[in-house]
Design a protein around this motif. Structure first.
Motif, short mmCIF file in Angstrom:
data_model
loop_
_atom_site.label_atom_id
_atom_site.label_comp_id
_atom_site.label_asym_id
_atom_site.label_seq_id
_atom_site.Cartn_x
_atom_site.Cartn_y
_atom_site.Cartn_z
N PHE A 11 0.85 -1.19 0.00
CA PHE A 11 0.00 0.00 0.00
C PHE A 11 0.88 1.24 0.00
N ILE A 12 0.58 2.16 -0.90
CA ILE A 12 1.24 3.46 -0.91
C ILE A 12 0.30 4.42 -0.19
N ILE A 13 0.80 5.02 0.87
CA ILE A 13 -0.04 5.89 1.70
C ILE A 13 0.59 7.27 1.77
N GLU A 14 -0.19 8.28 1.42
CA GLU A 14 0.22 9.68 1.56
C GLU A 14 -0.78 10.34 2.49
N GLN A 15 -0.31 11.21 3.39
CA GLN A 15 -1.15 11.88 4.39
C GLN A 15 -2.55 11.30 4.52
N ASP A 16 -3.50 11.80 3.73
CA ASP A 16 -4.91 11.43 3.89
C ASP A 16 -5.44 10.59 2.74
N ARG A 17 -4.54 9.97 1.96
CA ARG A 17 -5.02 9.16 0.84
C ARG A 17 -4.16 7.91 0.67
N ILE A 18 -4.76 6.92 0.01
CA ILE A 18 -4.11 5.63 -0.20
C ILE A 18 -4.30 5.21 -1.66
N LEU A 19 -3.27 4.59 -2.22
CA LEU A 19 -3.34 4.10 -3.60
C LEU A 19 -3.81 2.66 -3.59
N PHE A 86 2.94 -4.64 3.34
CA PHE A 86 3.95 -3.59 3.38
C PHE A 86 3.29 -2.26 3.07
N LYS A 87 3.96 -1.19 3.52
CA LYS A 87 3.52 0.14 3.12
C LYS A 87 4.73 1.00 2.85
N SER A 88 4.50 2.04 2.07
CA SER A 88 5.53 3.04 1.80
C SER A 88 4.83 4.39 1.68
N HIS A 89 5.53 5.42 2.10
CA HIS A 89 5.00 6.77 1.98
C HIS A 89 5.66 7.52 0.83
N THR A 90 6.65 6.91 0.20
CA THR A 90 7.34 7.53 -0.94
C THR A 90 7.46 6.51 -2.06
N TYR A 91 7.49 7.01 -3.28
CA TYR A 91 7.64 6.14 -4.44
C TYR A 91 8.17 6.96 -5.60
N SER A 92 8.61 6.29 -6.65
CA SER A 92 9.06 6.94 -7.88
C SER A 92 8.19 6.46 -9.02
N GLY A 93 7.94 7.37 -9.97
CA GLY A 93 7.13 7.04 -11.12
C GLY A 93 5.71 7.53 -10.97
N VAL A 94 4.91 7.25 -11.98
CA VAL A 94 3.51 7.65 -12.00
C VAL A 94 2.66 6.38 -11.99
N PRO A 95 1.74 6.25 -11.02
CA PRO A 95 0.87 5.06 -11.02
C PRO A 95 0.15 4.94 -12.36
N THR A 96 0.36 3.82 -13.04
CA THR A 96 -0.11 3.62 -14.41
C THR A 96 -0.90 2.32 -14.52
N GLU A 97 -2.00 2.35 -15.25
CA GLU A 97 -2.80 1.15 -15.45
C GLU A 97 -2.01 0.12 -16.25
N THR A 98 -2.12 -1.14 -15.83
CA THR A 98 -1.49 -2.26 -16.53
C THR A 98 -2.57 -3.29 -16.88
N ARG A 102 -5.76 -1.37 -12.25
CA ARG A 102 -6.02 0.03 -12.55
C ARG A 102 -5.89 0.82 -11.25
N PRO A 103 -4.77 1.56 -11.07
CA PRO A 103 -4.56 2.28 -9.81
C PRO A 103 -5.43 3.52 -9.68
N GLN A 104 -5.81 3.82 -8.44
CA GLN A 104 -6.59 5.03 -8.16
C GLN A 104 -6.35 5.43 -6.71
N TRP A 105 -6.24 6.75 -6.49
CA TRP A 105 -6.09 7.28 -5.14
C TRP A 105 -7.46 7.43 -4.48
N PHE A 106 -7.51 7.13 -3.18
CA PHE A 106 -8.74 7.31 -2.40
C PHE A 106 -8.39 8.03 -1.10
N LYS A 107 -9.20 9.01 -0.76
CA LYS A 107 -9.07 9.62 0.57
C LYS A 107 -9.46 8.55 1.59
N HIS A 108 -8.85 8.62 2.78
CA HIS A 108 -9.10 7.58 3.78
C HIS A 108 -10.58 7.40 4.08
#
Length: 157
Positions: A11-19, A86-98, A102-108
């Motif tokens: 899980f990629i987690i930024e402040q108030d949202r999760i990928l 696992f979780k990470s708060h940092t990443y490189s690249g742009v979340p891209t559909e494969t 299909r990635p999407q950000w959601f507020k908690h």
């Protein structure tokens, strides 16, 4: 003793949202989930988590924090699934559909629990609160939890 299949979930987690990713094929298709999959021979669990993240949404992470292990038992459907989260708060690249996700950000507060595995609404609050834990879920089919347990890890474990 039942055989186990080792799996990962990231899980990629930024402040108030999760990928999250919409699974497009295979086990769990049609549901939102983290990114992950099988540990291949010759790779560590963390290497598998990083590889699956890269394959499923084309982003990379330098480091991951393992925060949970969840074992899933599906009645009359072995093996047990041992999932390392696992979780990470940092990443490189742009979340891209494969082809697979299909990635999407959601507020908690907008996490789509109605289109996720039914156990997610039970353990997500632990993850979002920064807790480490171990859990065991027994499923009857794929939609009914027969029973479960969650044990928070102490700081020494």
């Amino acid at each position: 003793m039942a055989s186990r299949k080792l799996l990962t979930l990231v899980f990629i987690i930024e402040q108030d949202r999760i990928l999250l990713g919409m699974k497009k094929r295979g086990f769990g298709a049609g549901w939102w989930n983290g990114f992950g999959g099988k540990v291949q021979q010759g790779e560590t669990i963390e290497e598998a988590a990083k590889r699956e993240l890269r394959e499923e949404c084309e982003i990379t992470v330098d480091s991951l924090e393992e925060f949970a292990t969840i074992t899933f038992e599906f009645v009359n459907d072995p093996p047990l699934l041992e999932v390392h989260l696992f979780k990470s708060h940092t990443y490189s690249g742009v979340p891209t559909e494969t082809e697979e996700m299909r990635p999407q950000w959601f507020k908690h507060q907008e996490i789509p629990f109605d289109t996720m595995w039914v156990d997610d609404k039970i353990w997500f609050p632990y993850m979002l609160a920064g807790k480490k834990f171990d859990a065991y879920f027994t499923f009857q089919g794929h939609h009914t939890i027969q029973n479960y347990s969650i044990t928070e890890r102490t700081s020494s474990s």
